[in-house]
Design a protein around this motif. Sequence first.
Motif, mmCIF file in Angstrom:
data_model
loop_
_atom_site.group_PDB
_atom_site.id
_atom_site.type_symbol
_atom_site.label_atom_id
_atom_site.label_comp_id
_atom_site.label_asym_id
_atom_site.label_seq_id
_atom_site.Cartn_x
_atom_site.Cartn_y
_atom_site.Cartn_z
ATOM 1 N N ARG A 181 0.834 -1.201 0.000
ATOM 2 C CA ARG A 181 0.000 0.000 0.000
ATOM 3 C C ARG A 181 0.869 1.252 0.000
ATOM 4 O O ARG A 181 0.577 2.241 -0.678
ATOM 5 N N TRP A 182 1.967 1.204 0.776
ATOM 6 C CA TRP A 182 2.843 2.389 0.826
ATOM 7 C C TRP A 182 3.478 2.628 -0.546
ATOM 8 O O TRP A 182 3.535 3.753 -1.031
ATOM 9 N N MET A 183 3.935 1.548 -1.186
ATOM 10 C CA MET A 183 4.552 1.684 -2.509
ATOM 11 C C MET A 183 3.531 2.140 -3.543
ATOM 12 O O MET A 183 3.864 2.901 -4.464
ATOM 13 N N ASN A 184 2.272 1.709 -3.372
ATOM 14 C CA ASN A 184 1.224 2.169 -4.273
ATOM 15 C C ASN A 184 1.055 3.669 -4.168
ATOM 16 O O ASN A 184 0.917 4.374 -5.171
ATOM 17 N N GLY A 185 1.033 4.159 -2.931
ATOM 18 C CA GLY A 185 0.910 5.599 -2.717
ATOM 19 C C GLY A 185 2.077 6.341 -3.342
ATOM 20 O O GLY A 185 1.887 7.366 -4.010
ATOM 21 N N THR A 191 2.318 13.128 8.698
ATOM 22 C CA THR A 191 1.918 12.903 10.095
ATOM 23 C C THR A 191 2.785 11.820 10.730
ATOM 24 O O THR A 191 3.267 11.960 11.861
ATOM 25 N N VAL A 192 2.997 10.725 10.026
ATOM 26 C CA VAL A 192 3.818 9.620 10.533
ATOM 27 C C VAL A 192 5.247 10.088 10.773
ATOM 28 O O VAL A 192 5.866 9.748 11.783
ATOM 29 N N LYS A 193 5.762 10.897 9.876
ATOM 30 C CA LYS A 193 7.134 11.425 10.021
ATOM 31 C C LYS A 193 7.234 12.330 11.248
ATOM 32 O O LYS A 193 8.202 12.279 12.019
ATOM 33 N N ARG A 194 6.205 13.160 11.413
ATOM 34 C CA ARG A 194 6.219 14.098 12.540
ATOM 35 C C ARG A 194 6.191 13.353 13.879
ATOM 36 O O ARG A 194 6.779 13.790 14.872
ATOM 37 N N LYS A 195 5.533 12.191 13.888
ATOM 38 C CA LYS A 195 5.463 11.388 15.114
ATOM 39 C C LYS A 195 6.698 10.518 15.295
ATOM 40 O O LYS A 195 6.797 9.784 16.290
ATOM 41 N N GLY A 196 7.622 10.585 14.341
ATOM 42 C CA GLY A 196 8.862 9.810 14.447
ATOM 43 C C GLY A 196 8.675 8.326 14.203
ATOM 44 O O GLY A 196 9.497 7.518 14.668
ATOM 45 N N LYS A 197 7.641 7.952 13.436
ATOM 46 C CA LYS A 197 7.363 6.536 13.220
ATOM 47 C C LYS A 197 7.708 6.063 11.790
ATOM 48 O O LYS A 197 7.385 4.940 11.419
ATOM 49 N N ARG A 249 12.078 5.127 3.938
ATOM 50 C CA ARG A 249 10.924 5.811 3.362
ATOM 51 C C ARG A 249 11.150 7.326 3.333
ATOM 52 O O ARG A 249 10.741 8.001 2.380
ATOM 53 N N ILE A 250 11.769 7.849 4.380
ATOM 54 C CA ILE A 250 12.060 9.286 4.412
ATOM 55 C C ILE A 250 12.937 9.669 3.219
ATOM 56 O O ILE A 250 12.660 10.625 2.497
ATOM 57 N N LYS A 251 13.991 8.883 2.998
ATOM 58 C CA LYS A 251 14.901 9.171 1.889
ATOM 59 C C LYS A 251 14.192 9.036 0.544
ATOM 60 O O LYS A 251 14.436 9.822 -0.387
ATOM 61 N N LYS A 252 13.323 8.059 0.465
ATOM 62 C CA LYS A 252 12.609 7.823 -0.803
ATOM 63 C C LYS A 252 11.705 9.008 -1.137
ATOM 64 O O LYS A 252 11.659 9.470 -2.276
ATOM 65 N N LEU A 253 10.984 9.518 -0.126
ATOM 66 C CA LEU A 253 10.100 10.660 -0.356
ATOM 67 C C LEU A 253 10.895 11.922 -0.674
ATOM 68 O O LEU A 253 10.480 12.737 -1.510
ATOM 69 N N GLU A 254 12.032 12.079 -0.038
ATOM 70 C CA GLU A 254 12.824 13.297 -0.241
ATOM 71 C C GLU A 254 13.521 13.327 -1.608
ATOM 72 O O GLU A 254 14.060 14.360 -2.007
ATOM 73 N N THR A 255 13.487 12.209 -2.321
ATOM 74 C CA THR A 255 14.028 12.208 -3.691
ATOM 75 C C THR A 255 13.034 12.817 -4.685
ATOM 76 O O THR A 255 13.395 13.138 -5.819
ATOM 77 N N ILE A 256 11.780 13.008 -4.215
ATOM 78 C CA ILE A 256 10.749 13.561 -5.107
ATOM 79 C C ILE A 256 10.922 15.064 -5.209
ATOM 80 O O ILE A 256 10.995 15.776 -4.192
#
Length: 399
Positions: free
Chosen positions: A332-336, A373-379, A384-391
């Motif tokens: 599901r995460w990869m789909n998003g 939201t998940v990032k802000r909660k440190g979870k 995944r953080i690195k993957k999103l920041e490549t966008i």
Amino acid sequence: LQVYIEENGNTLVSNKYITQDGFALGAWVSMQRSKKSSMPTKRKEKLESTKLWIWDVLSQQWDEGFHYLEKYIYEYGSSWVPAAYRALDGFRLGRWVSKQRSGQDYLSRKQVIQLESTAFWTWDLLEEKWQEGLKYLKQYVDENNNALVPNAYTTKDGYSLGHWVLGQRGKRDKLSKEKIIQLESLKNWAWNKYKVQWEQNYYSLKKYFQKYGNTNVPRSFQSDTGFLLGSWIQNQRTDKDKLSSEQIDRLESLDGWAWKVLDNQWEENFYHLYEYVKIHKFLPEKRYKTEGGFSLGAWIQNQRTNRKKLPQEKIKKLESIECWEWSALEARWMNGFNHLIQHIDESGSISMPKSYITNDGFKLNSWVSEQKTVKRKGKMSIDRIKKLETIDGWKWSVA
């Protein structure tokens, strides 16, 4: 006579022809020809000086017929002229050709030589018709890459090729060795009608495979010719023990072929997955259904749940899908993530309305907000953080 020549362009006057003023011109012309040997020289010279005059009418008419035949052969590549055929100007060429064959013994040596020197000429009409059938069969092979002509097949110009081919198989023992060799040189030619029928049916299956990329033919499926391909395939599975080893090998050479219906159903479902990913580059959502109503999303979840029960072959096949994930959460995460990439590629921007939903029903804006939201909660994991920041354009702050 000179008036007649000006009006008709020849001196072939019918014996019964009478001019408008009552002169029996036909009888007069006929008499001149019959008296050629006893005619005074001056009269003979006068006639011979007349435009288009001929003494031997029969020879002239024969030359005319031969000329029409040459034109016909040039146009159609055959000297087999239908008996009722007429040239555009009404000349009965079919009748003329028939007379030459039936009256061969009455022709002059010169005429016989002329006919026999003509391309495609034959005195044997049956041989001519056989060669015609072979010509049509070769054309069929060139167009279809095989000699598996359906029994009811008719060419565009009305020739019953299927009937002709069927006749050759039925009289094999009566054919000359030369004709047998010519037929057997054609691709996929077969004498056994049952083998031919199987070949024709297999060819229909192969055409289906080339068009759809699989052998998952619905049981009710019919080919363009009305052939019940789905039923035939079911019969092959049921009667596997009756098939030759060659037939079994040829069926199994088709990618996705399965002898068991359940295996075949799995292959069909996998094909739906393969086609979806090929187009969208990501896995479908859990509730996704194909246009035909198949619950592809639910089937994928079922494969994950039953992973331990799946044969290694099916596991490898699923894992060959580029974006396949055994974990539903990871999938599901990869789909998003993939939906987001696709949105940027299509719109040229990461921006989207707050309630934005993709065409396939994925709530993309909600997913983006969830990641922040998940990032802000440190979870959120480092990966995944690195993957999103490549966008390009990605921001962690909530707008």
